[in-house]
Write an enzyme that holds these catalytic residues in place. Structure first.
Site, mmCIF file in Angstrom:
data_model
loop_
_atom_site.group_PDB
_atom_site.id
_atom_site.type_symbol
_atom_site.label_atom_id
_atom_site.label_comp_id
_atom_site.label_asym_id
_atom_site.label_seq_id
_atom_site.Cartn_x
_atom_site.Cartn_y
_atom_site.Cartn_z
ATOM 1 N N TYR A 17 0.835 -1.357 -0.174
ATOM 2 C CA TYR A 17 0.211 -0.087 0.085
ATOM 3 C C TYR A 17 0.730 1.129 0.052
ATOM 4 O O TYR A 17 1.247 1.997 0.635
ATOM 5 C CB TYR A 17 -1.071 -0.350 1.442
ATOM 6 C CG TYR A 17 -1.569 1.456 1.764
ATOM 7 C CD1 TYR A 17 -2.975 1.545 0.728
ATOM 8 C CD2 TYR A 17 -1.217 2.260 2.139
ATOM 9 C CE1 TYR A 17 -4.067 2.617 0.801
ATOM 10 C CE2 TYR A 17 -2.752 3.324 2.237
ATOM 11 C CZ TYR A 17 -2.957 3.301 2.179
ATOM 12 O OH TYR A 17 -4.104 4.361 1.926
ATOM 13 N N LYS A 34 4.598 9.066 9.089
ATOM 14 C CA LYS A 34 4.742 8.739 9.956
ATOM 15 C C LYS A 34 5.433 9.211 11.326
ATOM 16 O O LYS A 34 5.389 9.986 11.857
ATOM 17 C CB LYS A 34 4.767 7.091 10.577
ATOM 18 C CG LYS A 34 3.974 6.275 9.395
ATOM 19 C CD LYS A 34 2.969 5.681 9.780
ATOM 20 C CE LYS A 34 1.867 4.678 8.476
ATOM 21 N NZ LYS A 34 0.367 4.697 8.066
ATOM 22 N N ASP A 54 9.390 2.717 -0.029
ATOM 23 C CA ASP A 54 7.827 2.944 0.811
ATOM 24 C C ASP A 54 8.930 3.215 2.198
ATOM 25 O O ASP A 54 8.494 1.827 2.384
ATOM 26 C CB ASP A 54 7.009 3.050 0.210
ATOM 27 C CG ASP A 54 5.689 3.639 0.774
ATOM 28 O OD1 ASP A 54 6.038 4.297 1.918
ATOM 29 O OD2 ASP A 54 4.881 3.477 0.383
HETATM 30 N N1 HOZ Z 1 -2.328 4.323 6.953
HETATM 31 C C1 HOZ Z 1 -2.793 3.387 6.774
HETATM 32 C C2 HOZ Z 1 -1.462 2.401 6.411
HETATM 33 N N2 HOZ Z 1 -1.061 0.945 7.292
HETATM 34 C C3 HOZ Z 1 -3.462 2.564 8.076
HETATM 35 C C4 HOZ Z 1 -4.473 4.023 8.883
HETATM 36 C C5 HOZ Z 1 -4.967 4.528 7.600
HETATM 37 O O1 HOZ Z 1 -5.312 4.179 6.540
HETATM 38 O O2 HOZ Z 1 -5.786 5.265 8.776
#
Ligand code: HOZ
Length: 432
Positions: free
Chosen positions: A144, A267, A239
């Site tokens: 992702y 993050k 990524d």
């Molecule tokens: N973006 C995070 C990926 N693991 C998940 C949290 C979300 O989409 O709120």
């Protein structure tokens, strides 16, 4: 289980926000529950609006490596707020953060600060395309990279959890240049290069896949990607939104010793505030406007408050030589406890302070084995953990995050509750 205040808030929220949430995985649908609404957090704990305390292993999906509301970060952020929330003009702090990032991740010879991982990935791919003059990219099934159009193809995380790995509303034209290979299968990459070699601008990969659950790279996979991208003069993009500053100070590239051309961070880089980064080889980054013809911009890019949270968090990580050992050791304790408790009925994966319990007897190494996990069993496991005030991801296809704020007592209790969960699930499985 959500308390009555959470239930009431959820009911009202559903009236004005799709699914009552601002990101689908928060809706707890995959585990057949309603979400708990969080009021505050401190250290390893989060507290919901009904007054329940949980030991948190979601850690805001990764940023919380120091635990919640670290007083050093909070104090710095408060001061920054007093000086103004946004200027839309350059600040010294942006330079400071960029320098710390560059020191920790030396492959990022030049970099840009943006607001979210989605934006950073989108910009990184644009830079790779601009530099190479090629259109095609390779991504991996189950990885992702945010929700931009061209990357919502066989995507993990919420897209996989909600069964929409290929989103509606994405025009065909946006994804026709996206090629999909199998994670941990270098032959699948080679065959795409054989077919499209000189048309492939970049390969983008999560060096540890952490959006189909945690799936570490098999030996040789990342090395193989490095080799083949060099051979075809294609750009290798790591990524590291999840792995950056988590697996090691220098992220997965330091942990595995593979240097990509472009890195994407998020993050932890923002210390809990909206901030992400893309950067890499100087010759590629010099293509970005105003130096070059690859356009990328943003009013809130390099926002002074977010940048402050990033600086304080990274300074703490940079100066502390114990954090990474400690969080990896604690993760290993939980992994061993889960393996012992569940036996061969699960596959427990770990990379540094990331882990997942897959409810499958198969060894999980790729998308196919990841989705062989029994998500109903995961839902039961989640339910038991939540009832016992341990907050883990409400989806099989996310990671468990261990932070520096988790105490020995937290870890021991978590291991104990996992043991009890395993006993319950085994008796249930026995009944089936
Ligand atoms: N973006 C995070 C990926 N693991 C998940 C949290 C979300 O989409 O709120």
């Amino acid at each position: 289980m959500a308390g009555w205040k959470s239930e009431a808030l959820f009911k009202k929220s559903k009236e004005i926000m799709p699914g009552g949430v601002n990101s689908p995985v928060r809706a707890f649908r995959a585990v057949n529950q309603n979400p708990v609404f969080i009021e505050r957090a401190k250290g390893s704990k989060i507290y919901d609006v009904d007054g329940s305390e949980y030991t948190d292993y979601v850690c805001s999906w990764g940023p919380g490596i120091l635990g919640h509301a670290d007083s050093r970060v909070i104090e710095a952020v408060k001061k920054a707020c007093n000086n103004g929330l946004t200027f839309g003009a350059p600040t010294e702090k942006e330079y400071v953060l960029a320098s710390i990032i560059q020191e920790l991740v030396p492959s990022m010879e030049m970099l840009r600060l943006v607001n979210s991982g989605t934006e950073a990935v989108m910009s990184a791919i644009r830079a790779a395309r601009g530099f190479t003059g090629r259109d095609k990219i390779i991504k991996f099934r189950g990885c992702y990279h945010g929700h931009s159009d061209g990357l919502l193809v066989k995507a993990g995380s919420g897209a996989l959890t909600q069964s929409v790995p290929d989103s509606l509303g994405v025009p065909e034209g946006c994804t026709e240049s996206t090629l999909v290979a199998e994670y941990n299968d270098i032959l699948s990459v080679k065959s795409l290069f054989k077919k499209y070699g000189s048309g492939i601008a970049a390969v983008i990969v999560e060096p540890v896949a952490a959006n189909m659950g945690v799936v570490p790279p098999v030996p040789g996979f990342l090395e193989g990607l490095r080799e083949i991208t060099k051979q075809y003069k294609s750009i290798l993009i790591f990524d590291e939104v999840i792995t950056g500053f988590r697996l090691a100070k220098g992220g997965a590239q330091e942990y595995f010793g593979i240097v990509p051309d472009i890195t994407v961070l998020g993050k932890i880089a923002g210390g809990g505030m909206p901030l992400a980064v893309y950067g890499g080889r100087r010759d590629i980054m010099e293509m970005v406007a105003p130096l070059g013809g690859v356009y990328q911009a943003g009013t809130l890019s390099g926002n002074p408050v977010a940048v402050t949270a990033g600086i304080e968090t990274l300074k703490i990580l940079k100066d502390d030589n114990d954090i990474y050992n400690k969080i990896e050791e604690n993760t290993t304790k939980i992994r061993l406890a889960a393996e012992k408790a569940f036996g061969s009925s699960v596959c427990v994966s770990q990379a540094g302070s990331l882990m997942s319990v897959f409810f499958t007897e198969e060894k999980v190494t790729d998308y196919v084995t990841a989705v062989s996990s029994d998500t109903e069993k995961y839902a039961m496991y989640f339910d038991y953990m939540l009832k016992n005030r341990i907050y883990i991801a409400p989806s099989q296809f996310e990671a468990m995050f261990i932070s520096a704020a988790h105490t020995d007592e937290d870890i021991e209790r978590t291991c104990y509750i996992i043991k009890q969960a395993a006993e319950l699930l085994k008796s249930y499985m026995g009944m089936c």
